[in-house]
Each structure stands twice: as structure tokens, then as C-alpha cells.
Design a protein around this motif. Structure first.
Motif, PDB file in Angstrom:
ATOM      1  N   SER A 557      49.306  37.414 -26.982  1.00 44.39           N
ATOM      2  CA  SER A 557      48.244  37.298 -25.986  1.00 44.39           C
ATOM      3  C   SER A 557      47.750  38.677 -25.583  1.00 44.39           C
ATOM      4  N   GLY A 558      46.637  38.681 -24.842  1.00 46.28           N
ATOM      5  CA  GLY A 558      46.096  39.935 -24.339  1.00 46.28           C
ATOM      6  C   GLY A 558      45.098  40.571 -25.279  1.00 46.28           C
ATOM      7  N   SER A 573      44.272  39.554 -39.689  1.00 48.64           N
ATOM      8  CA  SER A 573      45.534  40.090 -39.193  1.00 48.64           C
ATOM      9  C   SER A 573      45.957  39.435 -37.890  1.00 48.64           C
ATOM     10  N   TYR A 574      45.010  38.724 -37.220  1.00 50.50           N
ATOM     11  CA  TYR A 574      45.289  38.169 -35.895  1.00 50.50           C
ATOM     12  C   TYR A 574      45.033  36.669 -35.810  1.00 50.50           C
ATOM     13  N   TYR A 575      44.729  36.006 -36.921  1.00 51.37           N
ATOM     14  CA  TYR A 575      44.477  34.563 -36.901  1.00 51.37           C
ATOM     15  C   TYR A 575      45.631  33.810 -36.233  1.00 51.37           C
ATOM     16  N   LEU A 580      44.897  35.806 -27.884  1.00 56.08           N
ATOM     17  CA  LEU A 580      44.451  37.174 -28.171  1.00 56.08           C
ATOM     18  C   LEU A 580      42.945  37.270 -27.980  1.00 56.08           C
ATOM     19  N   CYS A 581      42.473  38.450 -27.608  1.00 53.42           N
ATOM     20  CA  CYS A 581      41.042  38.626 -27.441  1.00 53.42           C
ATOM     21  C   CYS A 581      40.642  40.044 -27.820  1.00 53.42           C
ATOM     22  N   LYS A 591      36.555  34.470 -27.714  1.00 52.49           N
ATOM     23  CA  LYS A 591      35.674  35.194 -26.806  1.00 52.49           C
ATOM     24  C   LYS A 591      36.227  36.576 -26.547  1.00 52.49           C
ATOM     25  N   SER A 592      35.367  37.460 -26.096  1.00 51.99           N
ATOM     26  CA  SER A 592      35.793  38.820 -25.800  1.00 51.99           C
ATOM     27  C   SER A 592      36.662  38.846 -24.558  1.00 51.99           C
TER      28      SER A 592
END
Length: 671
Positions: A557-558, A573-575, A580-581, A591-592
Motif C-alpha cells: 500500500s501507499g 512491477s506493481y500489478y 498502491l498508488c 488513481k493517483s
């Protein structure tokens, strides 16, 4: 002679032309100070200096040097000019070439053009002709080649065409012939087998085709070393008369298209080195191979061999290197390894099975053990802890089960360990911490043979073969595709020199340890397909050598860090991390971080901290306000008394209401 001292004072002179002036004698010694000189023309004079002791040796900035048409004494090796790193043009013709009557060494000079046959015509006592690492394109020796010529090295040139019969006839007394790393093609002439004195023949890394001449394998041949590796040769290997060849000690046939069985090995019982890897040999290993007591290296990898591995093969007293990888060998291994000199075992990519718990090798010298991609099962054996010199342990792609083998923590010289694609479970032990994952212990164990030591290892999302100095510097750990659970211990940072860490496809939990930021040379970290939580440590952005980073399909997260190397990692790398954002996640997938905050997104830790601070502030503010303002204080007490009175009245009313109702129910219905 030149008597003027004017030139000696021109220490910053860059170009000097004294050609065609009839100047005689030696060069002034003061010229050695003209170190800025780039162009020097001295041709067509009468200089008589010895180049080896002249000031020319000090003019290392020269780019163009012409001393043609003089009487300079020039050694054939040109060694006095070895420091001319910037030299582009060198003209030496019409001088006195001083030649050792037995040896001419013109190696590593990038001489182009046809082979200088005149060197053989004019030097009747010549024994050694060394011309490796040049750019010669032809090889034609004259009929009057010196009969004393014993050694000819033309390796690593640009020689093209076929090796002719005339060449073989004209070098009848050769002992050592090296034509490797050229562009020779066509058939290998059978006349080479008629050179009875030939002891070493290296034709490797060319484009030869056809079959290997039977004359080269004749039992009467004096050949001790035969290397025809990396060509396009084919056909079966046949020994003349099927007799035993006691002279041939080194045979290298690798990377060709030879076929048939290995029955010819029965004729080589005294051999030291046999490499027939990367061919199309079929069938089973001949039993006689277990009697080759002098064998030091045996490489049969990447063929189509099958059947059982003879038990005696592991008992050969001189054997140091055994490679049977990528064949179809099956069955279980011998009950024990007792070869005292065995240092490298490569059995990967076969169909070997069974347990290896009871192998109990006497392997104090074992440096490499590669059993990957087989069908071994059972626990990883305890005797691995006895292999004090072990540098590389590869057990990938088997069915080993059980917890992490703690005996591996005893090994202090490991540099590569691959336990991936097994059935190991439990926690990753903290005993890894003291391990000295280092390549230093391996440097002394590199084979002295000419066959490169090759090891396969997965890093940066691909499976690569490592050899030579690249292998020496490879330090990695791969525990992927198992069932390891629990948190990643900080002690996983077993060496700051580690280049690869792969813990993917397990059941690991907890946070990503910040200790990973100590892996200053790491190039690949894969933690994907686990159950990791929390944010990605900002400290990892300090890893400037990191090329691959993968935490996909976790519960991270984060915000995603984007400094340094992290700015180059792709979305995949983050799927699979829904909390996570930030970049590089796309608008469709996430979303950002700014948008998430606007939507009221807040993590649990922040909520509890905010609530606790607010509640404490309220409890502190009320007494302070009441103490400062007496009217508010009176109003507050009145309000509290009113609340208490109201609650008391409600309580009494409720009490009697309940009591009355209970009495009516107890007395029963009225008639």
C-alpha cells in the motif's frame, strides 16, 4: 651526424619531417624528451640506430612513424614499439630486420594482408613461427618451408578459404599447429594425419564441414591433443581398426553435429580430457568409461544419451569435472561419490530420480553441485554441510520437500544457491545472516583446462548461462516457487555484494525489510506473488544498480517511490496491489495518490492517531474553559444536574412500569 641542438629544445614539437636528406648516424639521445611528437618522417636517410635502444622508444605519443629506407636494426618481435598505443601508421620497409634464427614472434600486431611466406623462405633454421592475433587473410606456405619448423601459431586471424593438401605436404615436421579462430572452411584434409610428428592440432572455431578424417585418430598417430570444437563437422567418430589409441590424451569435439554412439570412447582409456558436448550422440554410456582411471574432465552434456549412469564413473581417482547435463539419463544415482578429486558435478536437465539422502559423498573438494531439473525427491541431505568448499548449489526444479535445510548455514563459501521450484516450506531461517556468500573462495577452483565452466541461473526475469569471470562475480539466492511462509528476515541480506534475490511465488507475509537497502550492488529483486503488506521502503531508492524490481500481486500500500532507478520500473512491477498508488500505474488501473487523498482515503494507523489526539484535546479543553469563566461553570453544573435528575426520573418511571406489568402477568387473567 646531426650536431645541431636546436631540435632538442623543441620539446612541444608535434610534427617533424627529415625525410630524403642523406642524414647518417644515430638519433640524438635528447630526442627522448620530445614526448609531444605525433608525426615523424625519417625515411630515405642513412640512420644506423638500433631501434631497441634508440630515443624512438620514448616517443609514445606518435600516431605516424616512417623510418623506411634506412639502416635501422629492428627486432622481428617489434617489442621496442609496444608502447605506441596511439600509433595508426608504421612504415619500416627497407631496413635491417633482426631475426632470431629459431623463433619469429609477430603476435598481436594487427598485421593485415596475405601470409608473409618470405619469412619461411629466408630463414632455413626457423623452428617457431608465432603470428597469432593479427589480420592475415591467406595461408600459403612455400615448398621450401624449413624442415626445422616445429611450431606454427596462426590463431585468431582472418584466414579464409580451405586448408589445402599442399600446405600439409610442406610442413611435414610440425609438432604444434594452431589455426583456431579463423574462417577456414571445407573439409579437414586427411593429409594432416600423415604428419607423424604432429602432437598438438587445434582447428577449433572455424567453419570446417564434413567428417573427421580417420587418419587423425589412427592408433599410430602421435597426436596428443586434438581440438576441432565449434565447427560444422558431422558423421560418426571411428577409430582406424578399432584399436586402442594410447597417445591421444585430449579430445575436444564440442559444438559440432557428430552423431552415432560413444563406443569409440573404449579406444581412449588413457585420456585425460574428453569433451563431446553439444552434438547429437545417442545411446548409452559404454561400461569401459568407468575404467578410464586417468580421466580428469568428462563433458558429455547436451546430447541425446540415455540409460543409467555407471556407478564406477563417480569413483574415478583423477576425475575433477563431470558434466552429463541435458541428456536423457534416468534412474537413481550411485550409492556414494568417492572420487577424491571431484570438484564439479553437472547432472542437470535429465530424468534422474530417487532420494539423495544416502549419497554421503566424500566431497570436501566439491565446488559445484548442479542437480537441477531432474526428478529427485525427499529432503535435502544433511551431508551438504560437510562440503566446506562448496560455492554453487543448484537444486532447482525437483521435488525436494521439508523445511529449509539448516545445514546450508554451515557453508561459508557459497556464492550461488538455487532451491526454486521445489516443495520446501516453513520460515526462512535467520541463520543465513552469518553466511559468507562470496566468490573469493571460488577463484582458486577454476579449472585449469580449456573447457569453460558454465552454470545456468535465473536473474533479471531470464535464465542465463554464466561462465568465466562473470561466474566468479555472480552472487545470488533463488528460493522462488516454494511454500515458504512468515516474514522475510532482515538477515536475508547475506552479502552486500549480492546481485540477485528472488523470493517470489511463496506465502511470505509482513513488510518488505528496509535491510534490503544494504544490498548496494543488487541488480534484481523479485518479491512477487506473496502476501506482503505495507509500503515500499523509500530507502530502496538508494540502490542505484537495481535493474529489475517486482512486488506484483501482494498487499502493498501507499505511494510508489519514484527516485533514481525506481523512476524506470514498468507498471507490471506493481500489478495486483490494490492499495498502491502513483506512477507508473495507469489511470485505468489505479488513481493517483493525490486523487486518493481527495476521496477521503486514509489508512488505519493515521485514523487511530488522529482520533486519540482529538479525544485527548476535548478532555483537556473542557476543564480549562470552565475554570476560566464562572458563568459557564455555573451553567455547566446546572446542565449536569438537569441531566442527572432527568435520568433519575426516567429510571424510576421505567422501574414502576416494569414492576406493574410483571404483577399483572403473575396474577393471571381477570374473570
Amino acid at each position: 651526424m646531426i650536431t645541431t641542438q636546436g631540435l632538442c629544445n623543441l620539446v612541444k614539437l608535434e610534427e617533424l619531417d627529415l625525410s630524403s636528406n642523406g642524414i647518417t648516424g644515430e638519433l640524438p639521445t635528447c630526442w627522448q624528451n620530445m614526448t609531444s611528437l605525433r608525426v615523424l618522417f625519417l625515411e630515405d636517410n642513412g640512420f644506423t640506430d638500433n631501434v631497441a635502444s634508440s630515443p624512438l622508444t620514448s616517443l609514445t605519443s606518435l600516431e605516424f612513424l616512417s623510418i623506411s629506407g634506412n639502416y635501422f636494426d629492428i627486432p622481428s618481435s617489434l617489442s621496442p614499439l609496444a608502447n605506441y598505443s596511439r600509433l595508426k601508421v608504421l612504415l619500416l620497409d627497407d631496413n635491417k630486420l633482426t631475426i632470431d634464427p629459431k623463433t619469429i614472434d609477430l603476435s598481436s600486431n594487427d598485421f593485415p594482408g596475405p601470409f608473409p611466406a618470405w619469412l619461411l623462405e629466408n630463414n632455413t633454421k626457423l623452428e617457431n613461427l608465432l603470428m597469432a592475433n593479427n589480420l592475415f587473410v591467406t595461408l600459403e606456405v612455400p615448398l621450401m618451408t624449413p624442415r626445422n619448423l616445429l611450431v606454427m601459431d596462426m590463431s585468431n586471424n582472418d584466414v579464409r578459404g580451405e586448408l589445402t593438401t599442399e600446405f600439409c605436404i610442406n610442413v611435414t615436421n610440425l609438432n604444434h599447429l594452431n589455426l583456431s579462430a579463423n574462417r577456414l572452411e571445407g573439409n579437414i584434409p586427411s593429409e594432416l594425419g600423415t604428419i607423424k610428428s604432429l602432437s598438438v592440432l587445434d582447428l577449433s572455431h572455424n567453419h570446417f564441414s564434413g567428417e573427421l578424417p580417420i587418419q587423425l585418430l589412427d592408433s599410430n598417430s602421435s597426436l596428443r591433443k586434438l581440438n576441432v570444437a565449434y565447427n560444422n563437422l558431422q558423421g560418426e567418430i571411428v577409430f582406424s581398426g578399432n584399436t586402442m589409441n594410447q597417445n591421444l590424451l585430449y579430445l575436444q569435439l564440442e559444438h559440432n553435429m557428430f552423431n552415432g554412439d560413444l563406443s569409440f570412447l573404449s579406444s581412449l582409456v588413457d585420456s585425460w580430457l574428453l569433451d563431446v558436448s553439444n552434438n547429437i550422440f545417442i545411446g548409452k554410456l559404454p561400461r569401459s568409461i568407468a575404467n578410464m582411471s586417468s580421466l580428469r574432465l568428462l563433458d558429455l552434456s547436451k546430447n541425446q544419451l540415455n540409460g543409467l549412469i555407471p556407478q564406477g564413473l563417480f569413483n574415478l581417482p583423477q576425475l575433477e569435472y563431470l558434466a552429463l547435463s541435458e541428456n536423457n539419463f534416468s534412474g537413481s544415482l550411485a550409492s556414494s561419490f568417492i572420487a577424491p578429486e571431484l570438484r564439479h558435478i553437472h547432472l542437470n536437465g535429465n530424468k534422474l530420480n530417487g532420494s539423495i539422502v544416502h549419497l554421503l559423498p566424500n566431497g570436501s573438494n566439491l565446488v559445484t553441485l548442479d542437480l537441477s531439473e531432474n526428478e529427485f525427491f525427499g529432503s535435502i541431505p544433511y551431508w551438504l554441510g560437510n562440503l566446506s568448499q562448496l560455492n554453487i548449489l543448484l537444486l532447482r526444479g525437483n521435488s525436494f520437500y521439508g523445511t529449509f535445510p539448516k545445514q546450508l548455514c554451515i557453508l561459508k563459501s557459497l556464492s550461488m544457491i538455487d532451491l526454486s521450484k521445489n516443495n520446501l516450506f516453513g520460515r526462512l531461517p535467520i541463520c543465513l545472516g552469518p553466511m559468507n556468500f562470496s566468490s573469493r573462495g571460488y577463484a582458486d577452483k577454476v579449472d585449469s583446462t580449456s573447457v569453460p565452466h558454465i552454470v545456468g541461473f535465473t536473474t533479471k526475469r531470464r535464465f542465463d548461462a554464466y561462465k568465466g569471470y562473470t561466474l566468479l562475480n555472480m552472487i545470488g539466492l533463488d528460493f522462488s516457487y516454494n511454500h515458504f511462509s512468515g516474514e522475510i528476515p532482515p538477515e536475508i541480506v547475506i552479502s552486500q555484494d549480492m546481485l540477485m534475490l528472488n523470493l517470489s511465488h511463496n506465502k511470505l507475509t509482513g513488510h518488505i525489510p528496509m535491510s534490503l537497502s544494504n544490498l548496494t550492488k543488487i541488480e534484481s529483486i523479485d518479491l512477487s506473488y506473496n502476501n506482503l503488506i505495507g509500503s515500499i521502503p523509500e530507502e530502496l531508492t538508494q540502490l542505484i544498480s537495481l535493474e529489475v524490481f517486482n512486488v506484483s500481486y501482494n498487499n502493498s500500500s501507499g505511494a510508489i517511490p519514484n527516485k533514481n532507478q525506481f523512476g524506470s520500473f514498468i507498471e507490471s512491477s506493481y500489478y495486483g496491489n490494490h492499495l498502491l498508488c502513483g506512477l507508473p500505474l495507469s489511470n485505468d488501473s489505479k488513481k493517483s495518490c493525490t486523487k486518493a487523498k481527495e476521496d477521503g482515503f486514509i489508512d488505519g494507523e493515521t485514523f487511530y492517531i488522529s482520533f486519540g489526539v482529538s479525544y485527548t484535546m476535548v478532555l483537556l479543553v473542557i476543564p480549562v474553559v470552565l475554570f476560566i469563566n464562572p458563568q459557564w461553570q455555573q451553567g455547566w453544573f446546572h446542565y449536569v444536574e438537569l441531566v442527572i435528575t432527568t435520568c433519575r426520573s426516567l429510571f424510576i418511571t421505567c422501574y414502576y412500569f416494569v414492576q406493574d406489568g410483571f404483577r399483572k402477568l403473575s396474577s393471571g387473567p381477570t374473570i
